[in-house]
Design a protein around this motif. Sequence first.
Motif, PDB file in Angstrom:
ATOM      1  N   ARG A   1      11.373  -1.633   0.839  1.00  0.00           N
ATOM      2  CA  ARG A   1      10.330  -2.655   0.762  1.00  0.00           C
ATOM      3  C   ARG A   1      10.924  -4.061   0.671  1.00  0.00           C
ATOM      4  O   ARG A   1      10.457  -4.981   1.350  1.00  0.00           O
ATOM      5  CB  ARG A   1       9.420  -2.389  -0.437  1.00  0.00           C
ATOM      6  CG  ARG A   1       8.447  -3.522  -0.731  1.00  0.00           C
ATOM      7  CD  ARG A   1       7.288  -3.102  -1.605  1.00  0.00           C
ATOM      8  NE  ARG A   1       7.682  -2.552  -2.882  1.00  0.00           N
ATOM      9  CZ  ARG A   1       6.807  -2.007  -3.752  1.00  0.00           C
ATOM     10  NH1 ARG A   1       5.526  -1.941  -3.451  1.00  0.00           N
ATOM     11  NH2 ARG A   1       7.226  -1.526  -4.905  1.00  0.00           N
TER      12      ARG A   1
ATOM     13  N   SER B   1       1.242   3.405  -5.104  1.00  0.00           N
ATOM     14  CA  SER B   1       1.678   3.534  -3.715  1.00  0.00           C
ATOM     15  C   SER B   1       0.966   4.736  -3.115  1.00  0.00           C
ATOM     16  O   SER B   1       0.957   5.817  -3.710  1.00  0.00           O
ATOM     17  CB  SER B   1       3.197   3.730  -3.616  1.00  0.00           C
ATOM     18  OG  SER B   1       3.880   2.591  -4.069  1.00  0.00           O
TER      19      SER B   1
ATOM     20  N   GLN C   1       0.826  -1.198   0.000  1.00  0.00           N
ATOM     21  CA  GLN C   1       0.000   0.000   0.000  1.00  0.00           C
ATOM     22  C   GLN C   1       0.868   1.259   0.000  1.00  0.00           C
ATOM     23  O   GLN C   1       0.636   2.187  -0.763  1.00  0.00           O
ATOM     24  CB  GLN C   1      -0.932   0.015   1.217  1.00  0.00           C
ATOM     25  CG  GLN C   1      -2.034  -1.017   1.181  1.00  0.00           C
ATOM     26  CD  GLN C   1      -2.787  -1.107   2.499  1.00  0.00           C
ATOM     27  OE1 GLN C   1      -2.230  -0.803   3.570  1.00  0.00           O
ATOM     28  NE2 GLN C   1      -4.035  -1.532   2.442  1.00  0.00           N
ATOM     29  N   PHE C   2       1.893   1.275   0.891  1.00  0.00           N
ATOM     30  CA  PHE C   2       2.699   2.479   1.112  1.00  0.00           C
ATOM     31  C   PHE C   2       4.166   2.338   0.696  1.00  0.00           C
ATOM     32  O   PHE C   2       4.911   3.293   0.800  1.00  0.00           O
ATOM     33  CB  PHE C   2       2.629   2.889   2.581  1.00  0.00           C
ATOM     34  CG  PHE C   2       1.260   3.301   3.043  1.00  0.00           C
ATOM     35  CD1 PHE C   2       0.813   4.603   2.876  1.00  0.00           C
ATOM     36  CD2 PHE C   2       0.406   2.384   3.652  1.00  0.00           C
ATOM     37  CE1 PHE C   2      -0.448   4.983   3.310  1.00  0.00           C
ATOM     38  CE2 PHE C   2      -0.863   2.758   4.093  1.00  0.00           C
ATOM     39  CZ  PHE C   2      -1.291   4.061   3.920  1.00  0.00           C
ATOM     40  N   LYS C   3       4.602   1.146   0.309  1.00  0.00           N
ATOM     41  CA  LYS C   3       5.944   0.868  -0.208  1.00  0.00           C
ATOM     42  C   LYS C   3       6.987   0.869   0.914  1.00  0.00           C
ATOM     43  O   LYS C   3       6.977  -0.014   1.753  1.00  0.00           O
ATOM     44  CB  LYS C   3       6.306   1.817  -1.352  1.00  0.00           C
ATOM     45  CG  LYS C   3       7.527   1.406  -2.156  1.00  0.00           C
ATOM     46  CD  LYS C   3       7.705   2.298  -3.374  1.00  0.00           C
ATOM     47  CE  LYS C   3       8.953   1.934  -4.172  1.00  0.00           C
ATOM     48  NZ  LYS C   3      10.171   2.456  -3.564  1.00  0.00           N
TER      49      LYS C   3
ATOM     50  N   THR D   1      -4.387  -4.074  -2.679  1.00  0.00           N
ATOM     51  CA  THR D   1      -3.116  -4.594  -2.185  1.00  0.00           C
ATOM     52  C   THR D   1      -2.664  -5.794  -2.997  1.00  0.00           C
ATOM     53  O   THR D   1      -1.474  -5.935  -3.319  1.00  0.00           O
ATOM     54  CB  THR D   1      -3.238  -4.962  -0.697  1.00  0.00           C
ATOM     55  OG1 THR D   1      -3.556  -3.780   0.052  1.00  0.00           O
ATOM     56  CG2 THR D   1      -1.952  -5.546  -0.151  1.00  0.00           C
TER      57      THR D   1
ATOM     58  N   SER E   1      -1.449  -4.594  -6.359  1.00  0.00           N
ATOM     59  CA  SER E   1      -0.124  -3.992  -6.182  1.00  0.00           C
ATOM     60  C   SER E   1       0.938  -5.064  -6.015  1.00  0.00           C
ATOM     61  O   SER E   1       2.016  -4.991  -6.618  1.00  0.00           O
ATOM     62  CB  SER E   1      -0.146  -3.048  -4.977  1.00  0.00           C
ATOM     63  OG  SER E   1       1.131  -2.499  -4.736  1.00  0.00           O
TER      64      SER E   1
ATOM     65  N   TYR F   1       4.082  -6.025  -8.640  1.00  0.00           N
ATOM     66  CA  TYR F   1       5.475  -6.157  -8.211  1.00  0.00           C
ATOM     67  C   TYR F   1       6.022  -7.534  -8.592  1.00  0.00           C
ATOM     68  O   TYR F   1       7.128  -7.651  -9.149  1.00  0.00           O
ATOM     69  CB  TYR F   1       5.534  -5.938  -6.701  1.00  0.00           C
ATOM     70  CG  TYR F   1       6.891  -6.088  -6.061  1.00  0.00           C
ATOM     71  CD1 TYR F   1       7.735  -4.987  -5.929  1.00  0.00           C
ATOM     72  CD2 TYR F   1       7.318  -7.313  -5.560  1.00  0.00           C
ATOM     73  CE1 TYR F   1       8.979  -5.115  -5.319  1.00  0.00           C
ATOM     74  CE2 TYR F   1       8.559  -7.449  -4.961  1.00  0.00           C
ATOM     75  CZ  TYR F   1       9.382  -6.352  -4.840  1.00  0.00           C
ATOM     76  OH  TYR F   1      10.617  -6.486  -4.229  1.00  0.00           O
TER      77      TYR F   1
ATOM     78  N   ASN G   1       6.621   8.893  -1.229  1.00  0.00           N
ATOM     79  CA  ASN G   1       6.534   8.148  -2.476  1.00  0.00           C
ATOM     80  C   ASN G   1       6.514   9.061  -3.697  1.00  0.00           C
ATOM     81  O   ASN G   1       6.016  10.187  -3.647  1.00  0.00           O
ATOM     82  CB  ASN G   1       5.290   7.247  -2.461  1.00  0.00           C
ATOM     83  CG  ASN G   1       5.473   6.036  -1.566  1.00  0.00           C
ATOM     84  OD1 ASN G   1       6.514   5.385  -1.612  1.00  0.00           O
ATOM     85  ND2 ASN G   1       4.474   5.736  -0.744  1.00  0.00           N
TER      86      ASN G   1
END
Length: 651
Positions: free
Chosen positions: A197, A607, A174-176, A543, A546, A550, A626
């Motif tokens: 991360r 992010s 969510q926030f890296k 999430t 995301s 990745y 971010n």
Amino acid sequence: MMKKNFNRYKISGILSKFLVVVFGAMITFSGCKRSYLQPEPLSLFDPDQTFSTRAGLDAAMAISDRHLRSYWTYFEYTDLGLPISTEYMFSDVAVAAKTDDGGIFADIATRLTPTDMPERVSYFWNETYNGIKYANTILTYIDRVDGLDQATKDQYKGRALFHRSFRYLALAFQFKDVPLITKILESPKVNFKSTKREAILEMITADMEQAVQWVPEQAQMSLVGLINKGACRQLLIKCYLATGQYDKAIQQADLLINGSAYTLMNNNFGTFINPYSEAWPVTRNVIWDLHRPENKAINANKETILVMPNRLNTDMGIKMNTMRNWLPLIDNAATATPSGGQAVFFYPRTNSGNANANYRAQYDYVRSLGRGIGHIRPTYFAQKSLWVVNGVNDAGDLRHSTAAGNWVTMESLKYNNPANTTWFGQNVRLRSATGTLLSTDTIRNYFDWPHYKYYIEDANETLNTNEANHRGGAGDWYFYRLAETYLLRAEAKFYKGDIAGATADVNAIRTRAKCTQFYTAVTIGDIMNERARELNMEEWRFTELSRVSYCLANSGKADEFGRTYTVANLATNSYWFQRIQFYNDFYNKNKVSVRNRSYTMAPHNISWPIPQSAINANTGNKLSQNQGYSGYNAGVDIFQTWQEAVADESK
């Protein structure tokens, strides 16, 4: 010994209420009355004494378990905006829909900033760090508890590691890059640094490998709802996927699917519950049974890996308001009959004890379906095109079957005002015979939904004959189940290039749903589409998108559009944003506007911003903001390894 201070995590931007919460949890779980809270002033609370006993640790563990459920149930100050709904607003399958709200969270690309985090974005930051704090409390104090053998201590540690790892996995996607905190601090600390991360993912993977060894199987436990070995394996699979260890992910999935007591529920089971069937009949089927709250935690349900108990009229019961938040606003004048006048009404059965002349049991939609207000709404993709496989709308799929009663379309409802003799009893329609639109607010008032997922009866409301509300009661909810394990294994096989194996796993889920269309060679898009069909409002959709973005970039594999990605450039080019552009008919596509706000999403929203309040409170160092948000500086120093971050906690 210096007492630990539980108000030291200033990065949350709020003062911790941990003291009150934990003490209250001990009262709640012991069944004591609230009056017992009054004699003891909170200033006498001594964490070194409280958490040196098993009862104290049990209270901390109980609040950790209960806290997991809060992402689906929290609605302090209002009965709207469940946190999980925010996850879906950032996805391919849903958008904000409460059109009478001047602050509707539609223009995300420009609205979401470090100082403006609408809906429940800030909740995920604040409360996830609170969850980490609860877990760290157990890990800090467990070895000081007398009378526990090592195996018991290890079980506590393993469950606490699950809680901490689950939350850090969420923060990472969510926030890296976020601050890493692994213990209760001795003194105030305002010089945190962000941790890369990849380093966080490495740490939680090792932690979950340990937890799998320590935590017992559900079959060895007397209580349902505690973290068990199966849940630890499921989380470890996601950690292995995120760290590129595909063979290990498959091995853990194999153990859950083939080497445990879990199995997909392929046939009817448990109790068949179809209240108010006169208005909305359900033909009994396995998908309906699987998602009845009454069947989720029973022994006969072998698919449940981890359930969140939530029972009406008990200390553990919190109303989820699923129907209120996620159903359209049906009983509203914005949707009319072709001759004018409101299309559908929600009539109470009685008015002050007297029979209501307008009430008809066969059209009692408020009790049989629920009263929604459309806080969020599904995209066209989620309602329609998602269900097309091999170019065919799969009519056999029970998850999308109106014939079985699992899925509701507006057109399957009937005009139910007996005073409108022309249209009473006929099917609702969106347009008149001449093509005139009959709903002036299709965003909020006119869309389809999965009844089998959202229907949670609140007997207190449905049994009240004077009531014309039915918002959704308390009900057990899945946290992990085996269907997701199949889809996680399919994902791992896809990254390895085993398309046949990945296809078989996806088709296993489709077979259970009685589909008629099956895949011959899945793409990552097919896997994510199946997740959307199967795990609606169970998975954290944003999430997971995301995380998969990745993982896909790490794997070097192409998506369903033939595109490849790099981890370093996800803020400008990601699979998540590609799906937003291609599948979401609101964001960046049709340029829909409401309340003078256009629905928009930007690539950097993969992010979320680090809250400015957290940055401001951390006066001794800079936290990394971010890319794409005010305050971003690529030169801010962050920890490259988790070992550095842990060592710094004592400085």
